[in-house]
Design a protein around this motif. Sequence first.
Motif, PDB file in Angstrom:
ATOM      1  N   VAL A 171     -17.530  12.024  -4.790  1.00 54.46           N
ATOM      2  CA  VAL A 171     -16.168  11.226  -5.001  1.00 54.46           C
ATOM      3  C   VAL A 171     -14.998  11.509  -4.100  1.00 54.46           C
ATOM      4  CG1 VAL A 171     -14.199  10.318  -6.649  1.00 54.46           C
ATOM      5  CG2 VAL A 171     -16.852  10.622  -7.240  1.00 54.46           C
ATOM      6  N   GLY A 172     -15.128  13.052  -3.876  1.00 58.73           N
ATOM      7  CA  GLY A 172     -14.206  13.566  -2.908  1.00 58.73           C
ATOM      8  C   GLY A 172     -14.238  12.910  -1.569  1.00 58.73           C
ATOM      9  N   ALA A 173     -15.573  12.878  -0.944  1.00 54.15           N
ATOM     10  CA  ALA A 173     -15.719  12.280   0.220  1.00 54.15           C
ATOM     11  C   ALA A 173     -15.258  10.844   0.307  1.00 54.15           C
ATOM     12  CB  ALA A 173     -17.153  12.266   0.531  1.00 54.15           C
ATOM     13  N   MET A 174     -15.390   9.960  -0.700  1.00 56.66           N
ATOM     14  CA  MET A 174     -14.816   8.762  -0.902  1.00 56.66           C
ATOM     15  C   MET A 174     -13.397   8.622  -0.824  1.00 56.66           C
ATOM     16  SD  MET A 174     -17.600   6.997  -3.757  1.00 56.66           S
ATOM     17  CE  MET A 174     -16.814   5.568  -3.844  1.00 56.66           C
ATOM     18  N   GLY A 175     -12.677   9.563  -1.704  1.00 57.66           N
ATOM     19  CA  GLY A 175     -11.355   9.596  -1.627  1.00 57.66           C
ATOM     20  C   GLY A 175     -10.637  10.007  -0.172  1.00 57.66           C
ATOM     21  N   PHE A 176     -11.569  10.992   0.518  1.00 58.13           N
ATOM     22  CA  PHE A 176     -10.835  11.382   1.695  1.00 58.13           C
ATOM     23  C   PHE A 176     -11.104  10.420   2.731  1.00 58.13           C
ATOM     24  CE2 PHE A 176     -12.565  13.019   5.792  1.00 58.13           C
ATOM     25  CZ  PHE A 176     -11.342  13.487   6.376  1.00 58.13           C
ATOM     26  N   TYR A 177     -12.157   9.705   2.847  1.00 52.39           N
ATOM     27  CA  TYR A 177     -12.199   8.427   3.892  1.00 52.39           C
ATOM     28  C   TYR A 177     -11.333   7.343   3.488  1.00 52.39           C
ATOM     29  CZ  TYR A 177     -16.065  10.534   6.880  1.00 52.39           C
ATOM     30  OH  TYR A 177     -16.694  11.272   7.564  1.00 52.39           O
ATOM     31  N   GLY A 178     -11.167   7.074   2.171  1.00 51.82           N
ATOM     32  CA  GLY A 178     -10.150   6.242   1.734  1.00 51.82           C
ATOM     33  C   GLY A 178      -8.617   6.548   2.241  1.00 51.82           C
TER      34      GLY A 178
ATOM     35  N   ASP B  61       0.928  -1.285   0.035  1.00 54.33           N
ATOM     36  CA  ASP B  61      -0.184   0.069   0.030  1.00 54.33           C
ATOM     37  C   ASP B  61       0.874   1.410   0.011  1.00 54.33           C
ATOM     38  OD1 ASP B  61       0.785   0.439   2.479  1.00 54.33           O
ATOM     39  OD2 ASP B  61      -1.125  -0.072   3.584  1.00 54.33           O
ATOM     40  N   ALA B  62       0.188   2.513   0.314  1.00 53.40           N
ATOM     41  CA  ALA B  62       1.073   3.722   0.206  1.00 53.40           C
ATOM     42  C   ALA B  62       2.005   3.876   1.178  1.00 53.40           C
ATOM     43  CB  ALA B  62      -0.033   4.816   0.292  1.00 53.40           C
ATOM     44  N   LEU B  63       1.789   2.931   2.470  1.00 51.45           N
ATOM     45  CA  LEU B  63       2.543   3.155   3.445  1.00 51.45           C
ATOM     46  C   LEU B  63       3.782   1.856   3.312  1.00 51.45           C
ATOM     47  CD1 LEU B  63       0.395   4.342   6.422  1.00 51.45           C
ATOM     48  CD2 LEU B  63       1.745   5.768   4.680  1.00 51.45           C
ATOM     49  N   ASP B  64       3.702   1.250   2.001  1.00 52.43           N
ATOM     50  CA  ASP B  64       4.802   0.277   2.249  1.00 52.43           C
ATOM     51  C   ASP B  64       4.465  -1.072   2.779  1.00 52.43           C
ATOM     52  OD1 ASP B  64       6.647  -1.022   0.245  1.00 52.43           O
ATOM     53  OD2 ASP B  64       8.032  -0.570   1.830  1.00 52.43           O
ATOM     54  N   ARG B  65       3.043  -1.242   3.477  1.00 52.63           N
ATOM     55  CA  ARG B  65       2.877  -2.414   4.026  1.00 52.63           C
ATOM     56  C   ARG B  65       2.431  -3.476   3.182  1.00 52.63           C
ATOM     57  NH1 ARG B  65      -1.347   1.088   7.773  1.00 52.63           N
ATOM     58  NH2 ARG B  65      -1.900   1.512   5.908  1.00 52.63           N
TER      59      ARG B  65
ATOM     60  N   ALA C 137      -8.099   8.421   4.651  1.00 50.02           N
ATOM     61  CA  ALA C 137      -8.048   8.514   6.005  1.00 50.02           C
ATOM     62  C   ALA C 137      -8.026   7.098   6.601  1.00 50.02           C
ATOM     63  CB  ALA C 137      -9.301   9.090   6.771  1.00 50.02           C
ATOM     64  N   ALA C 138      -8.365   5.940   5.790  1.00 59.64           N
ATOM     65  CA  ALA C 138      -8.108   4.537   6.296  1.00 59.64           C
ATOM     66  C   ALA C 138      -6.603   4.451   5.991  1.00 59.64           C
ATOM     67  CB  ALA C 138      -9.229   3.759   5.436  1.00 59.64           C
ATOM     68  N   GLU C 139      -5.972   4.806   5.183  1.00 59.61           N
ATOM     69  CA  GLU C 139      -4.793   4.503   4.722  1.00 59.61           C
ATOM     70  C   GLU C 139      -3.425   5.436   5.602  1.00 59.61           C
ATOM     71  OE1 GLU C 139      -2.932   2.853   0.671  1.00 59.61           O
ATOM     72  OE2 GLU C 139      -3.674   4.972   0.589  1.00 59.61           O
ATOM     73  N   HIS C 140      -3.988   6.426   5.877  1.00 65.50           N
ATOM     74  CA  HIS C 140      -2.967   7.615   6.634  1.00 65.50           C
ATOM     75  C   HIS C 140      -3.690   8.107   7.861  1.00 65.50           C
ATOM     76  CE1 HIS C 140      -0.530   8.268   2.827  1.00 65.50           C
ATOM     77  NE2 HIS C 140      -1.803   7.877   2.227  1.00 65.50           N
ATOM     78  N   PRO C 141      -3.123   7.337   8.978  1.00 65.72           N
ATOM     79  CA  PRO C 141      -3.570   7.664  10.505  1.00 65.72           C
ATOM     80  C   PRO C 141      -3.412   9.122  10.777  1.00 65.72           C
ATOM     81  CG  PRO C 141      -1.490   6.477  10.609  1.00 65.72           C
ATOM     82  CD  PRO C 141      -1.849   6.403   9.096  1.00 65.72           C
TER      83      PRO C 141
ATOM     84  N   GLY D  20     -11.472  -6.206  -1.406  1.00 72.04           N
ATOM     85  CA  GLY D  20     -12.308  -7.418  -1.276  1.00 72.04           C
ATOM     86  C   GLY D  20     -12.199  -7.902   0.091  1.00 72.04           C
ATOM     87  N   PRO D  21     -10.926  -7.809   1.094  1.00 71.03           N
ATOM     88  CA  PRO D  21     -10.884  -8.492   2.255  1.00 71.03           C
ATOM     89  C   PRO D  21     -12.003  -7.981   3.358  1.00 71.03           C
ATOM     90  CG  PRO D  21      -8.641  -8.085   1.318  1.00 71.03           C
ATOM     91  CD  PRO D  21      -9.623  -7.498   0.354  1.00 71.03           C
ATOM     92  N   VAL D  22     -12.411  -8.863   3.992  1.00 71.12           N
ATOM     93  CA  VAL D  22     -13.519  -8.487   5.102  1.00 71.12           C
ATOM     94  C   VAL D  22     -13.148  -7.613   6.147  1.00 71.12           C
ATOM     95  CG1 VAL D  22     -15.181  -9.205   6.795  1.00 71.12           C
ATOM     96  CG2 VAL D  22     -14.937 -10.498   4.601  1.00 71.12           C
ATOM     97  N   GLY D  23     -13.613  -6.682   6.448  1.00 72.14           N
ATOM     98  CA  GLY D  23     -13.470  -5.709   7.602  1.00 72.14           C
ATOM     99  C   GLY D  23     -12.428  -4.539   7.166  1.00 72.14           C
ATOM    100  N   GLU D  24     -12.084  -4.194   6.049  1.00 69.99           N
ATOM    101  CA  GLU D  24     -11.129  -3.333   5.782  1.00 69.99           C
ATOM    102  C   GLU D  24     -11.801  -2.257   4.848  1.00 69.99           C
ATOM    103  OE1 GLU D  24      -6.989  -4.504   5.287  1.00 69.99           O
ATOM    104  OE2 GLU D  24      -7.598  -6.403   5.430  1.00 69.99           O
ATOM    105  N   ILE D  25     -11.231  -1.063   4.592  1.00 68.47           N
ATOM    106  CA  ILE D  25     -11.751  -0.013   3.954  1.00 68.47           C
ATOM    107  C   ILE D  25     -10.927   0.327   2.698  1.00 68.47           C
ATOM    108  CG2 ILE D  25     -12.595   2.399   3.604  1.00 68.47           C
ATOM    109  CD1 ILE D  25     -14.497   0.360   5.014  1.00 68.47           C
TER     110      ILE D  25
END
Length: 395
Positions: free
Chosen positions: A245-252, A86-90, A254-258, A153-158
């Motif tokens: 779409v901006g809201a989707m990108g924003f919450y996405g 991912d973006a944080l190299d995880r 936030a899920a990747e960047h604490p 796809g994975p359950v429980g993740e955004i």
Amino acid sequence: MVVVLAGACSATEVAEAPAPTSDTASATSGTTEGAAPVETFLGSVDEFYEVPDPLASGAPGDLIRVQPVTTTDATTTVRIMYHSRDALDRDRAVTGMLTYPNAPAPDGGWPVVSLANGTVGMASACALSRRGQAAPTFGVEGVGVVTDYIVLGPVGEIHPYLSKPSEGHSVIDAVRAAANVEGSGAGQQWLAVGHSQGGHGALSAMELGEVYAPELDLLGTVALAPAALFDRSYGGIDAFVSRIVGAMGFYGAAAEHPEIVPGDYVGPEAAAAAGVIETGCVDDIIEAFLPIPADTFYTNDPFTTEPARSILLANDVGSVAVDSPLLLVSGTADERVVVQRVRDLDALLCEAGQVTEYLELEGANHGNEYALAATQITAWLAGRLAGEPAPDTCP
């Protein structure tokens, strides 16, 4: 910013694979030496999306599990779960679909067409691979693979919607994963194709691939009505679509960047509606967010307020040139990604030095651009496989 808001999904639309009897596992060949054994998954479709816990580490493209879906005289289709970054190299688990010919592969292996999906949502129930449909190749005789993107796809993740690294890596690592599926015959030559969010994903893979996957040979990229130029607004319906779409990108993000705290940006109504992202698909998100007035949606606009601003704008595409060519497509009647946005993107790409053929479809809208450009896309892809000089419409 603007992308397609179509193609909603729900759990009731999921196509089940042939009924299995148990979740036995067996090792398959082709994955990185020393990686965990690949599971031949024989459980249900829903169970497939439950990521092993703990997830054994793996290199990008290493397989986690493979589930048989359908076999015809000509092709075999399987559902796959593979490693990506991912973006944080995880290390993250990604799901998708793979279809390959049942014929012997040519020397060097089959070319691979990696499809980046358009917008469906951000939760597990929305993943297109749940439907079990074969991956397309757009007329190319070879292997088709479709990614769900990182954690869609994975359950429980955004899903980190419109994250350039997460989308691009998912598209690239799907090609690596294809070669790791036993019997696929997939080689290292590949082509990227995508529409709307998928256009952004395909362009992200194009821009990141030379450094991220130098062993792969990208022959060309097709991007139709891609999400791009996030710092610009084009009026009209763009304002409404941009808000969703901006809201989707924003919450996405936030899920990747604490470091992005949603409460620092969104108003009370948007915060109350945001739970739909975890449970619904795109139509549900539209229904929840659209009634919220624009002037109260945010208390601090994430596209102008740090740290969200820098993170969101870093996900944009179009300012990087690579050695492989691009076919960029737009429709003059596209109400989701307006034609001027794509014209401006074309100008930016040309300025960067990217070899680009720009195809503008008179009267085409967001729903029929694929169909109306099908003949040109097939011919363009065939030309790249044949080694022909790529058309370039840049001034």
